[in-house]
Design a protein around this motif. Sequence first.
Motif, PDB file in Angstrom:
ATOM      1  N   PRO A  23     -63.930   2.343 -45.171  1.00 26.66           N
ATOM      2  CA  PRO A  23     -65.086   2.262 -46.065  1.00 26.66           C
ATOM      3  C   PRO A  23     -65.271   0.857 -46.627  1.00 26.66           C
ATOM      4  N   ILE A  24     -64.232   0.037 -46.491  1.00 27.82           N
ATOM      5  CA  ILE A  24     -64.214  -1.307 -47.072  1.00 27.82           C
ATOM      6  C   ILE A  24     -63.710  -2.306 -46.035  1.00 27.82           C
ATOM      7  N   LEU A  25     -63.776  -3.572 -46.406  1.00 25.69           N
ATOM      8  CA  LEU A  25     -63.344  -4.620 -45.493  1.00 25.69           C
ATOM      9  C   LEU A  25     -61.918  -5.062 -45.842  1.00 25.69           C
ATOM     10  N   ASP A  26     -60.975  -4.666 -45.020  1.00 21.65           N
ATOM     11  CA  ASP A  26     -59.592  -5.112 -45.191  1.00 21.65           C
ATOM     12  C   ASP A  26     -59.242  -5.958 -43.972  1.00 21.65           C
ATOM     13  N   GLU A  27     -59.069  -7.258 -44.210  1.00 27.26           N
ATOM     14  CA  GLU A  27     -58.848  -8.193 -43.108  1.00 27.26           C
ATOM     15  C   GLU A  27     -57.651  -7.850 -42.240  1.00 27.26           C
ATOM     16  N   THR A  28     -56.546  -7.501 -42.891  1.00 29.27           N
ATOM     17  CA  THR A  28     -55.314  -7.199 -42.146  1.00 29.27           C
ATOM     18  C   THR A  28     -55.506  -6.001 -41.232  1.00 29.27           C
ATOM     19  N   ILE A  50     -58.324  -4.878 -39.952  1.00 29.97           N
ATOM     20  CA  ILE A  50     -59.209  -5.240 -38.831  1.00 29.97           C
ATOM     21  C   ILE A  50     -58.440  -6.053 -37.786  1.00 29.97           C
ATOM     22  N   LYS A  51     -57.738  -7.083 -38.248  1.00 32.72           N
ATOM     23  CA  LYS A  51     -57.005  -7.950 -37.308  1.00 32.72           C
ATOM     24  C   LYS A  51     -55.943  -7.186 -36.527  1.00 32.72           C
ATOM     25  N   THR A  52     -55.267  -6.265 -37.198  1.00 33.78           N
ATOM     26  CA  THR A  52     -54.219  -5.478 -36.530  1.00 33.78           C
ATOM     27  C   THR A  52     -54.825  -4.591 -35.448  1.00 33.78           C
ATOM     28  N   ALA A  53     -55.918  -3.899 -35.793  1.00 32.51           N
ATOM     29  CA  ALA A  53     -56.587  -3.021 -34.824  1.00 32.51           C
ATOM     30  C   ALA A  53     -57.060  -3.830 -33.612  1.00 32.51           C
ATOM     31  N   VAL A  54     -57.653  -4.982 -33.875  1.00 33.53           N
ATOM     32  CA  VAL A  54     -58.153  -5.849 -32.795  1.00 33.53           C
ATOM     33  C   VAL A  54     -56.983  -6.286 -31.902  1.00 33.53           C
ATOM     34  N   ALA A  55     -55.899  -6.691 -32.520  1.00 25.47           N
ATOM     35  CA  ALA A  55     -54.720  -7.138 -31.766  1.00 25.47           C
ATOM     36  C   ALA A  55     -54.129  -6.011 -30.927  1.00 25.47           C
ATOM     37  N   GLN A  56     -54.225  -4.777 -31.448  1.00 25.92           N
ATOM     38  CA  GLN A  56     -53.659  -3.625 -30.734  1.00 25.92           C
ATOM     39  C   GLN A  56     -54.665  -2.962 -29.794  1.00 25.92           C
ATOM     40  N   GLY A  57     -55.870  -3.520 -29.736  1.00 28.46           N
ATOM     41  CA  GLY A  57     -56.883  -2.984 -28.824  1.00 28.46           C
ATOM     42  C   GLY A  57     -57.445  -1.645 -29.239  1.00 28.46           C
ATOM     43  N   ILE A  58     -57.432  -1.372 -30.535  1.00 30.39           N
ATOM     44  CA  ILE A  58     -57.972  -0.106 -31.033  1.00 30.39           C
ATOM     45  C   ILE A  58     -59.352  -0.375 -31.649  1.00 30.39           C
ATOM     46  N   PRO A  59     -60.401   0.303 -31.157  1.00 31.54           N
ATOM     47  CA  PRO A  59     -61.729   0.082 -31.728  1.00 31.54           C
ATOM     48  C   PRO A  59     -61.727   0.316 -33.240  1.00 31.54           C
ATOM     49  N   ILE A  60     -62.405  -0.561 -33.969  1.00 34.52           N
ATOM     50  CA  ILE A  60     -62.465  -0.431 -35.420  1.00 34.52           C
ATOM     51  C   ILE A  60     -63.887  -0.651 -35.913  1.00 34.52           C
ATOM     52  N   PHE A  61     -64.300   0.242 -36.796  1.00 35.56           N
ATOM     53  CA  PHE A  61     -65.625   0.188 -37.409  1.00 35.56           C
ATOM     54  C   PHE A  61     -65.434   0.015 -38.916  1.00 35.56           C
ATOM     55  N   PRO A  62     -65.310  -1.234 -39.383  1.00 33.51           N
ATOM     56  CA  PRO A  62     -65.066  -1.444 -40.807  1.00 33.51           C
ATOM     57  C   PRO A  62     -66.352  -1.327 -41.619  1.00 33.51           C
ATOM     58  N   GLY A  63     -66.217  -0.820 -42.832  1.00 30.93           N
ATOM     59  CA  GLY A  63     -67.360  -0.674 -43.721  1.00 30.93           C
ATOM     60  C   GLY A  63     -67.730  -1.994 -44.372  1.00 30.93           C
ATOM     61  N   ALA A  64     -69.025  -2.316 -44.374  1.00 31.13           N
ATOM     62  CA  ALA A  64     -69.519  -3.521 -45.028  1.00 31.13           C
ATOM     63  C   ALA A  64     -70.910  -3.229 -45.572  1.00 31.13           C
ATOM     64  N   TRP A 101     -67.671  -8.631 -38.465  1.00 32.79           N
ATOM     65  CA  TRP A 101     -67.960  -8.868 -37.045  1.00 32.79           C
ATOM     66  C   TRP A 101     -67.141 -10.042 -36.513  1.00 32.79           C
ATOM     67  N   SER A 102     -67.070 -11.118 -37.304  1.00 32.82           N
ATOM     68  CA  SER A 102     -66.335 -12.301 -36.833  1.00 32.82           C
ATOM     69  C   SER A 102     -64.829 -12.054 -36.758  1.00 32.82           C
ATOM     70  N   LEU A 103     -64.340 -11.057 -37.490  1.00 33.41           N
ATOM     71  CA  LEU A 103     -62.917 -10.694 -37.405  1.00 33.41           C
ATOM     72  C   LEU A 103     -62.632  -9.837 -36.165  1.00 33.41           C
ATOM     73  N   GLY A 104     -63.689  -9.407 -35.481  1.00 33.03           N
ATOM     74  CA  GLY A 104     -63.500  -8.664 -34.230  1.00 33.03           C
ATOM     75  C   GLY A 104     -63.854  -7.193 -34.267  1.00 33.03           C
ATOM     76  N   ALA A 105     -64.607  -6.769 -35.294  1.00 37.44           N
ATOM     77  CA  ALA A 105     -65.010  -5.356 -35.375  1.00 37.44           C
ATOM     78  C   ALA A 105     -65.757  -4.928 -34.112  1.00 37.44           C
TER      79      ALA A 105
END
Length: 213
Positions: free
Chosen positions: A94-99, A101-115, A125-129
């Motif tokens: 529901p919120i933007l937590d950088e860690t 997002i970055k962890t999910a991106v690094a692990q190849g797990i799709p992530i839809f962060p709330g903004a 988006w720039s963090l890789g959402a």
Amino acid sequence: MSNKKSFSWKLYNRAPIVGIVRGVSMGVMRDIANAYLKAGLHTIEITMNTAGATEIISKLRSEFNDLNVGAGTVCNMEDYERAVAAGAQFIVTPILDETVIKTAVAQGIPIFPGAYSPTEIYKAWSLGASAVKIFPATQLGVQFIKDISAPLNNIKLLPTGGVSLENIRSFFEAGAVGVGMGSSLFNKKLIKEGNFEGLSDHFAKVKAEVKGF
């Protein structure tokens, strides 16, 4: 869970709707999942503040091959780790937590962060959402999606909150790549009555609205 297949974009793209389930028991969840698949929907999110969320995620993963099962309301790394250990194939926050997002991106797990604001949306988006969940879209509505899509036209937007059978099509027309739907999709009255036939019909009506997108 590594022997299980990861998130299927193919299934998601058949019906770009993320169904958000909150506060449902496993028994009822099975009936909902069957009705969901019957209507041709495939992507479902169990919120981590649902009692027994991790158990529900694991069971859905092992029992339903054609479902993308994710975890919602993931607010921190503790939630994230519990969700992934349970077998969640995608993560919604529901919120933007950088860690997170970055962890999910690094692990190849799709992530839809709330903004919510243009700055948050751009940052997510720039963090890789995979797509940015516009939340809550209730007050902002379709016009906001149009306004954001003009300058930030590369960003995939997933409005959540306030999306209904009546307006879902207009969100897609405005440029959304998907939507998140909770109570407007999982009709409480039908679930309470155990009318899963009716629920499946309701799901099918919602899906029909996004035909062609």
